[in-house]
Design an enzyme around this catalytic site. Structure first.
Site, PDB file in Angstrom:
ATOM      1  N   GLU A 140       1.360 -12.825   4.152  1.00 50.49           N
ATOM      2  CA  GLU A 140       0.409 -11.711   4.004  1.00 50.49           C
ATOM      3  C   GLU A 140      -1.020 -12.259   3.920  1.00 50.49           C
ATOM      4  O   GLU A 140      -1.943 -11.701   4.514  1.00 50.49           O
ATOM      5  CB  GLU A 140       0.707 -10.913   2.727  1.00 50.49           C
TER       6      GLU A 140
ATOM      7  N   LEU B 216      -1.908   1.232  -5.570  1.00 50.47           N
ATOM      8  CA  LEU B 216      -0.683   2.013  -5.774  1.00 50.47           C
ATOM      9  C   LEU B 216      -0.883   3.524  -5.839  1.00 50.47           C
ATOM     10  O   LEU B 216       0.080   4.260  -6.023  1.00 50.47           O
ATOM     11  CB  LEU B 216       0.031   1.523  -7.043  1.00 50.47           C
TER      12      LEU B 216
ATOM     13  N   ASP C 241       2.931   4.696   4.741  1.00 49.91           N
ATOM     14  CA  ASP C 241       3.364   3.602   5.638  1.00 49.91           C
ATOM     15  C   ASP C 241       3.690   4.025   7.068  1.00 49.91           C
ATOM     16  O   ASP C 241       4.495   3.385   7.741  1.00 49.91           O
ATOM     17  CB  ASP C 241       4.608   2.891   5.042  1.00 49.91           C
TER      18      ASP C 241
ATOM     19  N   ASN D 106      -3.914  -1.065   5.456  1.00 50.93           N
ATOM     20  CA  ASN D 106      -3.011  -1.346   4.336  1.00 50.93           C
ATOM     21  C   ASN D 106      -2.117  -2.510   4.722  1.00 50.93           C
ATOM     22  O   ASN D 106      -1.821  -2.705   5.906  1.00 50.93           O
ATOM     23  CB  ASN D 106      -2.151  -0.121   4.017  1.00 50.93           C
TER      24      ASN D 106
ATOM     25  N   GLY E 148      -4.041  -8.996  -6.997  1.00 56.19           N
ATOM     26  CA  GLY E 148      -5.163  -9.188  -6.072  1.00 56.19           C
ATOM     27  C   GLY E 148      -5.123 -10.483  -5.282  1.00 56.19           C
ATOM     28  O   GLY E 148      -6.170 -10.988  -4.877  1.00 56.19           O
ATOM     29  N   SER E 149      -3.914 -11.008  -5.036  1.00 58.97           N
ATOM     30  CA  SER E 149      -3.874 -12.252  -4.244  1.00 58.97           C
ATOM     31  C   SER E 149      -4.308 -11.982  -2.798  1.00 58.97           C
ATOM     32  O   SER E 149      -4.931 -12.832  -2.166  1.00 58.97           O
ATOM     33  CB  SER E 149      -2.497 -12.907  -4.313  1.00 58.97           C
ATOM     34  N   ASN E 150      -4.019 -10.790  -2.291  1.00 59.62           N
ATOM     35  CA  ASN E 150      -4.513 -10.443  -0.949  1.00 59.62           C
ATOM     36  C   ASN E 150      -6.028 -10.234  -0.965  1.00 59.62           C
ATOM     37  O   ASN E 150      -6.711 -10.616  -0.016  1.00 59.62           O
ATOM     38  CB  ASN E 150      -3.806  -9.190  -0.413  1.00 59.62           C
TER      39      ASN E 150
ATOM     40  N   HIS F  90       1.710  -4.108   4.033  1.00 59.55           N
ATOM     41  CA  HIS F  90       3.024  -3.752   3.500  1.00 59.55           C
ATOM     42  C   HIS F  90       3.957  -4.963   3.647  1.00 59.55           C
ATOM     43  O   HIS F  90       3.972  -5.596   4.706  1.00 59.55           O
ATOM     44  CB  HIS F  90       3.583  -2.549   4.278  1.00 59.55           C
TER      45      HIS F  90
HETATM   46  C1  GRF Z   1       1.568  -7.147  -1.637  1.00 59.25           C
HETATM   47  O1  GRF Z   1       2.882  -7.558  -1.535  1.00 59.25           O
HETATM   48  C2  GRF Z   1       1.267  -6.090  -0.608  1.00 59.25           C
HETATM   49  O2  GRF Z   1       2.016  -6.228   0.566  1.00 59.25           O
HETATM   50  C3  GRF Z   1       1.642  -4.827  -1.309  1.00 59.25           C
HETATM   51  O3  GRF Z   1       1.305  -5.041  -2.649  1.00 59.25           O
HETATM   52  C4  GRF Z   1       1.298  -6.429  -2.945  1.00 59.25           C
HETATM   53  C5  GRF Z   1      -0.028  -6.754  -3.541  1.00 59.25           C
HETATM   54  O4  GRF Z   1      -0.095  -8.040  -4.045  1.00 59.25           O
HETATM   55  N1  GRF Z   1       1.015  -3.692  -0.695  1.00 59.25           N
HETATM   56  P1  GRF Z   1      -1.502  -8.653  -4.496  1.00 59.25           P
HETATM   57  O5  GRF Z   1      -2.069  -7.734  -5.579  1.00 59.25           O
HETATM   58  O6  GRF Z   1      -2.381  -8.708  -3.292  1.00 59.25           O
HETATM   59  O7  GRF Z   1      -1.188 -10.016  -5.023  1.00 59.25           O
END
Ligand code: GRF
Length: 199
Positions: free
Chosen positions: A179, A90, A150, A107, A12-14, A109
């Site tokens: 990202e 996922l 994608d 999304n 969940g870093s994003n 990627h």
């Molecule tokens: C990221 O690399 C994103 O591009 C992909 O899954 C990863 C998720 O990382 N879809 P996080 O859980 O956000 O750290």
């Protein structure tokens, strides 16, 4: 105010980057729901720390993709969600949710689509393939989600040069940093364009 749901399965870093960008006011929206497909996802801890409602729905607990997506759709509609952000989610979404939220599901990627995308292309595998192919430039893409993996319209991309002799893990870390910058920018753009249309 735009109501956002973020779907996760992992660290969940994003998600964190999106939370921070909403809190700072950079993204004109509010994250109302974090939905995880995995029980032990660290993203759920991040949601809790940020005081955001979260829930876990596991595909294995449903009879199929359709039933799973119907339950998700019911939950997001109940909370008046305007935009869904997939951030390391996922599981595949069914066509019912894609149709209902057409051009409102984003999304991220970790490569420059349309290259290095498709079924099974996620995580470290993407970066390994990029290096194996001898690419000099990789990057990340935020795109709208359609019925396939994608392939939906690209919203924004950021290039990241591949260093000579670099390992997949190193490239992954540098792409991930980008990202975290790209996703909030792309989300902001989508929300602003959406509200211009609604005016
Ligand atoms: C990221 O690399 C994103 O591009 C992909 O899954 C990863 C998720 O990382 N879809 P996080 O859980 O956000 O750290």
């Amino acid at each position: 105010m735009t109501n956002i749901a973020v779907f996760v399965s992992g660290s969940g870093s994003n998600l964190q980057a999106l939370i921070d960008s909403c809190n700072s006011g950079f993204v004109p929206g509010e994250i109302k729901l974090v939905l995880s497909s995995k029980k032990n996802a660290y993203a759920l801890v991040r949601a809790k720390k940020a005081g955001i409602e979260s829930l876990c729905l596991r595909p294995a607990d449903f009879s199929g993709e359709q039933e799973y997506s119907e339950e998700i759709l019911r939950r997001v509609k109940k909370r008046n969600i305007d935009i869904i952000c997939l951030a390391g989610f996922l599981s595949k979404l069914g066509n019912n949710i894609v149709n209902e939220y057409r051009n409102r599901i984003l999304n991220i990627h970790p490569a420059l689509l349309p290259k290095f995308g498709g079924k099974g292309m996620y995580g470290m595998r993407v970066h390994r393939e990029v290096i194996k192919a001898g690419e000099k430039i990789s990057g990340c893409t935020v795109h709208f989600v359609d019925e396939n993996y994608d392939t939906g319209p690209v919203i924004m991309q950021k290039k990241v040069p591949v260093k000579k002799g670099e390992k997949a893990e190193e490239l992954a870390a540098r792409v991930l940093e980008e990202e975290h910058r790209l996703y909030p920018k792309a989300l902001k753009k989508v929300i602003e364009e959406k509200s211009k249309k609604e005016r």
